[in-house]
Design a protein around this motif. Structure first.
Motif, PDB file in Angstrom:
ATOM      1  N   PHE A   7       0.812  -1.265   0.312  1.00  0.00           N
ATOM      2  CA  PHE A   7      -0.011  -0.053   0.028  1.00  0.00           C
ATOM      3  C   PHE A   7       1.000   1.196   0.083  1.00  0.00           C
ATOM      4  N   GLU A   8       0.241   2.286  -0.222  1.00  0.00           N
ATOM      5  CA  GLU A   8       1.052   3.683  -0.651  1.00  0.00           C
ATOM      6  C   GLU A   8       1.168   4.562   0.783  1.00  0.00           C
ATOM      7  N   ILE A   9       2.117   4.625   1.185  1.00  0.00           N
ATOM      8  CA  ILE A   9       2.334   5.693   2.339  1.00  0.00           C
ATOM      9  C   ILE A   9       2.414   6.923   2.202  1.00  0.00           C
ATOM     10  N   LYS A  10       3.088   7.363   0.876  1.00  0.00           N
ATOM     11  CA  LYS A  10       3.243   8.670   0.423  1.00  0.00           C
ATOM     12  C   LYS A  10       2.118   9.764   0.476  1.00  0.00           C
ATOM     13  N   THR A  11       2.521  10.944   0.753  1.00  0.00           N
ATOM     14  CA  THR A  11       1.482  12.006   0.538  1.00  0.00           C
ATOM     15  C   THR A  11       1.141  12.188  -0.805  1.00  0.00           C
ATOM     16  N   LEU A  12      -0.025  12.255  -1.163  1.00  0.00           N
ATOM     17  CA  LEU A  12      -0.568  12.343  -2.563  1.00  0.00           C
ATOM     18  C   LEU A  12      -0.925  13.865  -2.870  1.00  0.00           C
ATOM     19  N   SER A  13      -0.860  14.350  -4.179  1.00  0.00           N
ATOM     20  CA  SER A  13      -1.417  15.585  -4.455  1.00  0.00           C
ATOM     21  C   SER A  13      -2.674  15.504  -4.768  1.00  0.00           C
ATOM     22  N   PRO A  14      -3.409  16.703  -5.068  1.00  0.00           N
ATOM     23  CA  PRO A  14      -4.784  16.874  -5.248  1.00  0.00           C
ATOM     24  C   PRO A  14      -5.367  15.932  -6.348  1.00  0.00           C
ATOM     25  N   THR A  15      -4.248  15.462  -7.399  1.00  0.00           N
ATOM     26  CA  THR A  15      -4.600  14.758  -8.541  1.00  0.00           C
ATOM     27  C   THR A  15      -4.139  13.355  -8.270  1.00  0.00           C
ATOM     28  N   GLY A  16      -3.920  13.069  -7.155  1.00  0.00           N
ATOM     29  CA  GLY A  16      -3.615  11.490  -6.930  1.00  0.00           C
ATOM     30  C   GLY A  16      -2.167  11.038  -7.299  1.00  0.00           C
ATOM     31  N   GLU A  17      -1.567  11.841  -7.640  1.00  0.00           N
ATOM     32  CA  GLU A  17      -0.172  11.726  -7.655  1.00  0.00           C
ATOM     33  C   GLU A  17       0.715  11.827  -6.325  1.00  0.00           C
ATOM     34  N   ALA A  18       1.716  11.041  -6.198  1.00  0.00           N
ATOM     35  CA  ALA A  18       2.630  10.756  -4.973  1.00  0.00           C
ATOM     36  C   ALA A  18       3.538  11.830  -5.199  1.00  0.00           C
ATOM     37  N   LEU A  19       3.762  12.711  -3.721  1.00  0.00           N
ATOM     38  CA  LEU A  19       4.842  13.836  -3.821  1.00  0.00           C
ATOM     39  C   LEU A  19       5.844  13.382  -3.423  1.00  0.00           C
ATOM     40  N   GLY A  26      10.437  13.572  -2.640  1.00  0.00           N
ATOM     41  CA  GLY A  26      11.183  14.552  -2.033  1.00  0.00           C
ATOM     42  C   GLY A  26      10.735  14.916  -0.344  1.00  0.00           C
ATOM     43  N   LEU A  27       9.708  14.058   0.212  1.00  0.00           N
ATOM     44  CA  LEU A  27       9.190  14.269   1.494  1.00  0.00           C
ATOM     45  C   LEU A  27       9.463  13.158   2.263  1.00  0.00           C
ATOM     46  N   GLU A  28       9.920  13.324   3.594  1.00  0.00           N
ATOM     47  CA  GLU A  28      10.400  12.387   4.499  1.00  0.00           C
ATOM     48  C   GLU A  28       9.007  11.828   5.106  1.00  0.00           C
ATOM     49  N   HIS A  29       8.846  10.463   5.274  1.00  0.00           N
ATOM     50  CA  HIS A  29       7.928   9.766   5.732  1.00  0.00           C
ATOM     51  C   HIS A  29       8.048   8.858   6.805  1.00  0.00           C
TER      52      HIS A  29
END
Length: 84
Positions: free
Chosen positions: A60-72, A74-77
């Motif tokens: 499953f995806e833990i990354k923060t998503l943009s409003p269009t559903g794309e993974a952002l 360069g962010l630390e998770h």
């Protein structure tokens, strides 16, 4: 049998939650409207303890998503727990 008592949960850029710290008391209730992050908090526990989400998925995806559903990128998770 060993007991794990989590006193604090810290999320950073985990799914839809940018930053959240929860201090757990003797009893802690997580309440909210639909789509406010309750399942994300539960997923963070499952990911931290078992490497899976609440539906037992490892991919499953833990990354923060943009409003269009794309993974952002360069962010630390991270998800951290403290026991004191």
């Amino acid at each position: 049998m060993n007991t794990v008592k989590i006193k604090k949960l810290i999320l950073k850029n985990f799914k839809g939650i940018k930053k959240l710290e929860i201090d757990f008391k003797k009893v802690t209730n997580i309440l909210g409207e639909n789509a406010t992050g309750k399942t994300t908090i539960f997923d963070s526990f499952c990911w931290l303890l078992f490497g899976k989400d609440s539906k037992d998925r490892k991919d499953f995806e833990i990354k923060t998503l943009s409003p269009t559903g794309e993974a952002l990128h360069g962010l630390e998770h991270s998800v951290e727990a403290n026991e004191n």
